[in-house]
Design a protein around this motif. Structure first.
Motif, PDB file in Angstrom:
ATOM      1  N   MET A   1       0.822  -1.206   0.000  1.00 38.46           N
ATOM      2  CA  MET A   1       0.000   0.000   0.000  1.00 38.46           C
ATOM      3  C   MET A   1       0.859   1.259   0.000  1.00 38.46           C
ATOM      4  O   MET A   1       0.594   2.216  -0.739  1.00 38.46           O
ATOM      5  N   GLU A   2       1.911   1.274   0.794  1.00 41.46           N
ATOM      6  CA  GLU A   2       2.777   2.448   0.860  1.00 41.46           C
ATOM      7  C   GLU A   2       3.468   2.700  -0.472  1.00 41.46           C
ATOM      8  O   GLU A   2       3.574   3.853  -0.925  1.00 41.46           O
ATOM      9  N   ASN A   3       3.947   1.640  -1.114  1.00 39.72           N
ATOM     10  CA  ASN A   3       4.598   1.808  -2.410  1.00 39.72           C
ATOM     11  C   ASN A   3       3.621   2.340  -3.453  1.00 39.72           C
ATOM     12  O   ASN A   3       3.962   3.206  -4.269  1.00 39.72           O
ATOM     13  N   ALA A   4       2.408   1.806  -3.429  1.00 37.93           N
ATOM     14  CA  ALA A   4       1.403   2.262  -4.390  1.00 37.93           C
ATOM     15  C   ALA A   4       1.044   3.725  -4.149  1.00 37.93           C
ATOM     16  O   ALA A   4       0.926   4.515  -5.103  1.00 37.93           O
ATOM     17  N   MET A   5       0.893   4.122  -2.901  1.00 40.50           N
ATOM     18  CA  MET A   5       0.543   5.508  -2.606  1.00 40.50           C
ATOM     19  C   MET A   5       1.698   6.455  -2.903  1.00 40.50           C
ATOM     20  O   MET A   5       1.471   7.603  -3.331  1.00 40.50           O
TER      21      MET A   5
ATOM     22  N   SER B   1      -4.457  11.847  -8.770  1.00 40.18           N
ATOM     23  CA  SER B   1      -4.354  10.775  -9.768  1.00 40.18           C
ATOM     24  C   SER B   1      -5.704  10.086  -9.922  1.00 40.18           C
ATOM     25  O   SER B   1      -6.318   9.692  -8.923  1.00 40.18           O
ATOM     26  N   PRO B   2      -6.183   9.915 -11.157  1.00 44.26           N
ATOM     27  CA  PRO B   2      -7.468   9.229 -11.359  1.00 44.26           C
ATOM     28  C   PRO B   2      -7.409   7.796 -10.858  1.00 44.26           C
ATOM     29  O   PRO B   2      -6.353   7.152 -10.881  1.00 44.26           O
ATOM     30  N   SER B   3      -8.549   7.297 -10.409  1.00 45.20           N
ATOM     31  CA  SER B   3      -8.614   5.915  -9.930  1.00 45.20           C
ATOM     32  C   SER B   3      -8.856   4.930 -11.055  1.00 45.20           C
ATOM     33  O   SER B   3      -8.559   3.741 -10.921  1.00 45.20           O
TER      34      SER B   3
ATOM     35  N   GLY C   1       6.246   4.245 -17.951  1.00 42.73           N
ATOM     36  CA  GLY C   1       6.725   2.869 -17.976  1.00 42.73           C
ATOM     37  C   GLY C   1       6.213   2.034 -16.820  1.00 42.73           C
ATOM     38  O   GLY C   1       5.544   1.012 -17.017  1.00 42.73           O
ATOM     39  N   PRO C   2       6.515   2.403 -15.571  1.00 40.92           N
ATOM     40  CA  PRO C   2       6.003   1.600 -14.448  1.00 40.92           C
ATOM     41  C   PRO C   2       4.483   1.604 -14.359  1.00 40.92           C
ATOM     42  O   PRO C   2       3.901   0.622 -13.900  1.00 40.92           O
ATOM     43  N   ALA C   3       3.841   2.699 -14.778  1.00 39.56           N
ATOM     44  CA  ALA C   3       2.374   2.726 -14.762  1.00 39.56           C
ATOM     45  C   ALA C   3       1.821   1.671 -15.713  1.00 39.56           C
ATOM     46  O   ALA C   3       0.885   0.934 -15.374  1.00 39.56           O
TER      47      ALA C   3
END
Length: 363
Positions: free
Chosen positions: A133-137, A151-153, A263-265
C-alpha cells in the motif's frame, strides 16, 4: 530533478510553433520518429495482431473449435483409405474419449493450480500488505505532482493523464527550442515532438472510454512506445550538448520524467491485467470442463457403431457425431490456448521496461 513544472513549462493551449528549417542544411537521415501503432512497429500483418491480441478470446476459441471440427471431419472423410470404418469398429470411440476424459480432468486441475498461484500473490501478512500500500501511494503521490491534480482511480484515465502530460511537455520542448541556432537540432526536435504529439493523440483516443477488464486499456498502452522516446531525449541532450542552455536541458529533463513515469504505470496495469485474465481463464475452463466431461461420458457409455447411420452431404453421421464430441471435449484446451497466446505475446513485447529495443523491426 523536479517532477512538477510551472506554467511556462507546460503550454495548455493548442497553438503549435512551426520551426522553419532549411532541410538542405540538415541531415534528414537521422532516425528521430517511429511508427505510432504497435502493428506498424512490429512489421507484422494486421490479421496476426488482431488474432493474437485484439480479438475477443471467446471468438478466438470459437474459431479454433470450428477449425478443429472441419479438419477432423475432412481428414476422416478424405484421407485414403477413408477412416470411417475405424470409427465404427472396435474400441476406437472408447479409446479416444477415455483419453479425452483423463486429459480434461488433468488439464482442469492444472489450470486451477495456476489460478491458485496467481491468487497467492495477493495473499500475505499484514506487514507485506502495508508495504504494498505504501509503495502504491508513493507512486500515486509522485504522479499527482507530475499531473498537477489527484491521480485518477480509473486505469485508462490514469494512463491518459500521463500521456497528456508527456504531450504538453513535448510541445513545450518544441516551443522552447524554436530559437536555437542549430538548424540540425531544430529539425530533429520538430520531427521528434511531432512524433510524440501524434502518438499521444492516438493513444489518448484509444484510452478514452476503455474499461479495465477488457483488453482495450492495455492494448492502447502498448501503442505508446515510451522507451524509444526516452532514448531520443537522451540522444538529443548528448549529441547537441554544445547547443543547449540550462533552459533547454530542463525542458528535456521534464519530458524524460513524464515519459519515464509511463513505464512503471503501464507495467502495473499489465500485471493487473495478467492476474485478471488468468483468474478469468480459470473460471472459463471450469465452466467448459463440465460439458466436456459429460460429452466424454456419453460417448463412452451410449455411442457405438450403430448409433448414427446414414450420411449428410456425403459425410457419415458417425463422423460428424464423433468430430463434434471431440471438439467439445477440446474446448477447455482451446480456451487455454487463446488466453495464453495473448498473455505470452504481451509479455514478449514488454520484456524491457527501460529504453532497450529488443525487436529488429524497431531498430
Amino acid at each position: 530533478m523536479s517532477v512538477g513544472s510551472d506554467e511556462s513549462d507546460v503550454d495548455e493551449s493548442d497553438d503549435t510553433t512551426n520551426i522553419d528549417v532549411d532541410e538542405s542544411n540538415v541531415d534528414t537521415d537521422v532516425d528521430v520518429s517511429t511508427a505510432n501503432t504497435m502493428r506498424d512497429r512490429a512489421g507484422e500483418s494486421r490479421i496476426k495482431i488482431r488474432l493474437l491480441l485484439a480479438t475477443n478470446r471467446l471468438v478466438v476459441t470459437g474459431v479454433l473449435a470450428v477449425l478443429v471440427f472441419v479438419a477432423f471431419v475432412a481428414a476422416v472423410t478424405l484421407l485414403p483409405p477413408p477412416l470411417v470404418p475405424q470409427l465404427t469398429s472396435g474400441d476406437t470411440i472408447e479409446t479416444m474419449f477415455s483419453t479425452m476424459l483423463s486429459a480434461v480432468i488433468t488439464g482442469v486441475t492444472l489450470v486451477v493450480t495456476i489460478g491458485q498461484l496467481v491468487l497467492s500473490q495477493e495473499n500475505g501478512p499484514l506487514g507485506e500488505q502495508r508495504g504494498r500500500m505504501e509503495n502504491a501511494m508513493d507512486f500515486r503521490d509522485y504522479a499527482e505532482e507530475l499531473i498537477g491534480a489527484p491521480s485518477p482511480s480509473d486505469p485508462s484515465a490514469f494512463l491518459r493523464e500521463l500521456v497528456d502530460v508527456a504531450e504538453k511537455r513535448a510541445k513545450a520542448v518544441r516551443d522552447g527550442f524554436s530559437g536555437i541556432e542549430s538548424e540540425q537540432l531544430q529539425w530533429e526536435v520538430q520531427e521528434f515532438t511531432d512524433s510524440v504529439v501524434g502518438n499521444s493523440e492516438t493513444v489518448r483516443d484509444q484510452l478514452d472510454g476503455a474499461t479495465f477488464g477488457t483488453f482495450d486499456v492495455l492494448f492502447a498502452a502498448l501503442n505508446y512506445n515510451y522507451g524509444w522516446k526516452i532514448f531520443q531525449v537522451e540522444r538529443l541532450a548528448y549529441d547537441h550538448d554544445e547547443d543547449l542552455g540550462d533552459r533547454e536541458r530542463e525542458l528535456l529533463d521534464d519530458l524524460k520524467t513524464a515519459l519515464s513515469l509511463f513505464g512503471p504505470a503501464r507495467e502495473h496495469v499489465k500485471t493487473l491485467y495478467f492476474e485478471w485474465a488468468l483468474v478469468t481463464l480459470s473460471q472459463m475452463i471450469l465452466y467448459a470442463a463440465i460439458p466436456a466431461l459429460v460429452v466424454s461420458a456419453v460417448m463412452l457409455t451410449v455411442v457405438d457403431a450403430g448409433t448414427a447411420s446414414g450420411t449428410l452431404f456425403g459425410v457419415s453421421h458417425m463422423t460428424l457425431l464423433v468430430g463434434g464430441a471431440f471438439t467439445v471435449t477440446l474446448i477447455p484446451f482451446l480456451l487455454f490456448t487463446s488466453y495464453v497466446l495473448r498473455i505470452v505475446t504481451i509479455a514478449k513485447r514488454t520484456l524491457a521496461i527501460e529504453p532497450l529495443i529488443l525487436r529488429d523491426s524497431q531498430r
